[in-house]
Design an enzyme around this catalytic site. Structure first.
Site, PDB file in Angstrom:
ATOM      1  N   THR A  20       0.829  -1.211   0.000  1.00 59.79           N
ATOM      2  CA  THR A  20       0.000   0.000   0.000  1.00 59.79           C
ATOM      3  C   THR A  20       0.862   1.258   0.000  1.00 59.79           C
ATOM      4  OG1 THR A  20      -1.790  -1.153   1.085  1.00 59.79           O
ATOM      5  CG2 THR A  20      -1.763   1.234   1.348  1.00 59.79           C
ATOM      6  N   TYR A  34      -8.322   0.745  -3.144  1.00 60.35           N
ATOM      7  CA  TYR A  34      -7.211   1.214  -3.972  1.00 60.35           C
ATOM      8  C   TYR A  34      -6.479  -0.006  -4.491  1.00 60.35           C
ATOM      9  CZ  TYR A  34      -4.780  -0.137   0.226  1.00 60.35           C
ATOM     10  OH  TYR A  34      -4.334  -0.864   1.291  1.00 60.35           O
ATOM     11  N   THR A 100       1.775  -4.224   4.272  1.00 67.79           N
ATOM     12  CA  THR A 100       1.695  -4.453   5.725  1.00 67.79           C
ATOM     13  C   THR A 100       1.129  -5.828   6.086  1.00 67.79           C
ATOM     14  OG1 THR A 100      -0.453  -3.357   5.774  1.00 67.79           O
ATOM     15  CG2 THR A 100       1.485  -2.010   6.294  1.00 67.79           C
ATOM     16  N   ASP A 101       0.487  -6.497   5.121  1.00 68.05           N
ATOM     17  CA  ASP A 101      -0.187  -7.760   5.467  1.00 68.05           C
ATOM     18  C   ASP A 101       0.792  -8.832   5.939  1.00 68.05           C
ATOM     19  OD1 ASP A 101      -2.566  -6.597   4.894  1.00 68.05           O
ATOM     20  OD2 ASP A 101      -2.884  -7.620   2.986  1.00 68.05           O
ATOM     21  N   LYS A 173       0.709  -6.878  12.864  1.00 74.19           N
ATOM     22  CA  LYS A 173      -0.408  -6.037  12.407  1.00 74.19           C
ATOM     23  C   LYS A 173      -1.647  -6.447  13.193  1.00 74.19           C
ATOM     24  CE  LYS A 173      -2.765  -4.591   8.166  1.00 74.19           C
ATOM     25  NZ  LYS A 173      -2.757  -4.670   6.694  1.00 74.19           N
ATOM     26  N   GLU A 294      -1.620 -27.356  29.039  1.00 78.55           N
ATOM     27  CA  GLU A 294      -2.737 -27.735  28.143  1.00 78.55           C
ATOM     28  C   GLU A 294      -2.526 -29.096  27.458  1.00 78.55           C
ATOM     29  OE1 GLU A 294      -5.655 -26.488  27.663  1.00 78.55           O
ATOM     30  OE2 GLU A 294      -5.569 -24.404  28.306  1.00 78.55           O
TER      31      GLU A 294
HETATM   32  N1  LIG Z   1      -1.562  -1.895   3.900  1.00 76.68           N
HETATM   33  C1  LIG Z   1      -1.054  -2.789   3.038  1.00 76.68           C
HETATM   34  O1  LIG Z   1       0.063  -2.672   2.664  1.00 76.68           O
HETATM   35  C2  LIG Z   1      -1.955  -3.938   2.631  1.00 76.68           C
HETATM   36  C3  LIG Z   1      -1.646  -4.600   1.311  1.00 76.68           C
HETATM   37  N2  LIG Z   1      -2.632  -5.608   1.046  1.00 76.68           N
HETATM   38  C4  LIG Z   1      -0.276  -5.280   1.296  1.00 76.68           C
HETATM   39  O2  LIG Z   1       0.073  -5.940   2.226  1.00 76.68           O
HETATM   40  O3  LIG Z   1       0.424  -5.183   0.323  1.00 76.68           O
END
Ligand SMILES: NC(=O)C[C@H](N)C(=O)O
Length: 337
Positions: A20, A34, A100-101, A173, A294
């Protein structure tokens, strides 16, 4: 004088992988709708003229993908390029722009396999650069600031999101719609404000220079898969993953990595067949799985992931399995890294 200060600036390479932070939407109101991985690294750097005051910055486009699509091959390719740059006398710090994923996975991977004390900073954004209040510019500015600082040496791979400096090992995240998305159960290491970093704590786990893993010795990564647990879970996914060749299965368990009585027999059988069983937890704020709590791990010869979430446990398991298939050794590594 001008030339003199120029020569004193650190040399920072920005390795762009997409995400992103390189995303673009149709209008400024599109903060969530986007396309990721559209903008090239030169444009990202050119968009922040203030970078030239922090460091001599140059960019390299390593790949251009949304990070949910990253493969083990992509990880190895990136890791090798980082190692080459870290070995170069002309490079003082490395920044990786990333979706970020799976950012937390890549950051942890590099933290395990890069034999350098030079700063390696992984950074992304929650909003594309075309959106109002886009966060990528400041996150990238902060990443370059940390990458060019002397204080960031030897602290492992770091993540600069939302003004915080996080350990690449710990950070995850936690939410997908806020710019305050990346958290660690153990807190950030520091803050970066107006291009200056402020440190409060150090990582305690083995990383980079102190790691027994080295990207230069890793030819490929073994297949390690994750199976998610919940009420009324069946053993179908676990068995199918093993059948398709998984060398280890990360149990994304409930609570304390607990295992449903509907699944225990299958996991015992898979372990007897040689598949490593690693108990993690999918609780949201960070799991804490202990041996023989557990489930009788000693008896079943299972491994616990301790505080590593399932996706980070998968990274360590893959790297660890390049060295050993001994469950005791694996467990040692899960305590130490
Ligand atoms: N905020 C992001 O970067 C999400 C995007 N789907 C990625 O991981 O490339």
């Amino acid at each position: 004088k001008e030339a003199e200060t120029q020569t004193k600036l650190a040399n920072v390479v920005v390795l762009a992988t997409g995400g992103t932070i390189a995303g673009a939407g149709a209008s400024a109101a599109n903060s969530a709708t986007y396309q990721a991985a559209k903008v090239g690294v030169e444009q990202l750097i050119a968009g922040i003229p203030e970078l030239s005051k922090l460091a001599n910055v140059r960019g390299e486009q390593v790949m251009q993908i949304a990070s949910e699509s990253i493969t083990n091959e992509n990880l190895l390719q990136l890791g090798r390029r980082v190692a080459e740059l870290a070995d170069s006398k002309d490079v003082d710090g490395i920044v990786i722009t990333h979706g970020t994923d799976t950012l937390e996975e890549t950051a942890y991977f590099l933290n395990l396999v890069e034999k350098t004390d030079k700063p390696i900073i992984v950074v992304g954004s929650m909003r594309p650069g075309t959106a109002m209040s886009a966060d990528g510019m400041l996150n990238l500015y902060n990443a370059v600031a940390v990458a060019s600082s002397k204080e960031a040496h030897g602290k492992g791979v770091l993540v600069t999101m939302n003004d915080e400096i996080q350990s690449g090992r710990d950070v995850s995240k936690m939410i997908n719609i806020k710019t305050e998305a990346f958290k660690s159960a153990w807190g950030p290491l520091g803050m970066v404000v107006e291009g200056k970093s402020y440190w409060f704590r150090l990582p305690a786990k083995r990383h980079t220079m102190d790691s027994e893993f080295d990207i230069k010795n890793i030819k490929s990564l073994p297949d390690v898969e994750i199976a998610y647990s919940y009420g009324n879970v069946s053993d179908t996914a676990y068995k199918a993953l093993a059948q398709s060749g998984a060398k280890a299965i990360i149990h994304a368990g409930t609570g304390n990595g607990s295992v449903s009585s509907r699944v225990v027999p299958a996991l015992q059988a898979l372990r007897k067949d040689g598949v490593q069983i690693i108990r993690s937890s999918h609780v949201n704020a960070g799991g804490f799985v202990l041996r023989n709590a557990e489930q009788p791990d000693d008896k079943y010869d299972w491994v616990v992931a301790h505080d590593l979430n399932p996706q980070k446990a998968r990274i360590l398991a893959m790297v660890a399995l390049t060295k050993t298939n001994d469950s005791k050794e694996l467990q040692r590594m899960f305590w130490e890294y």
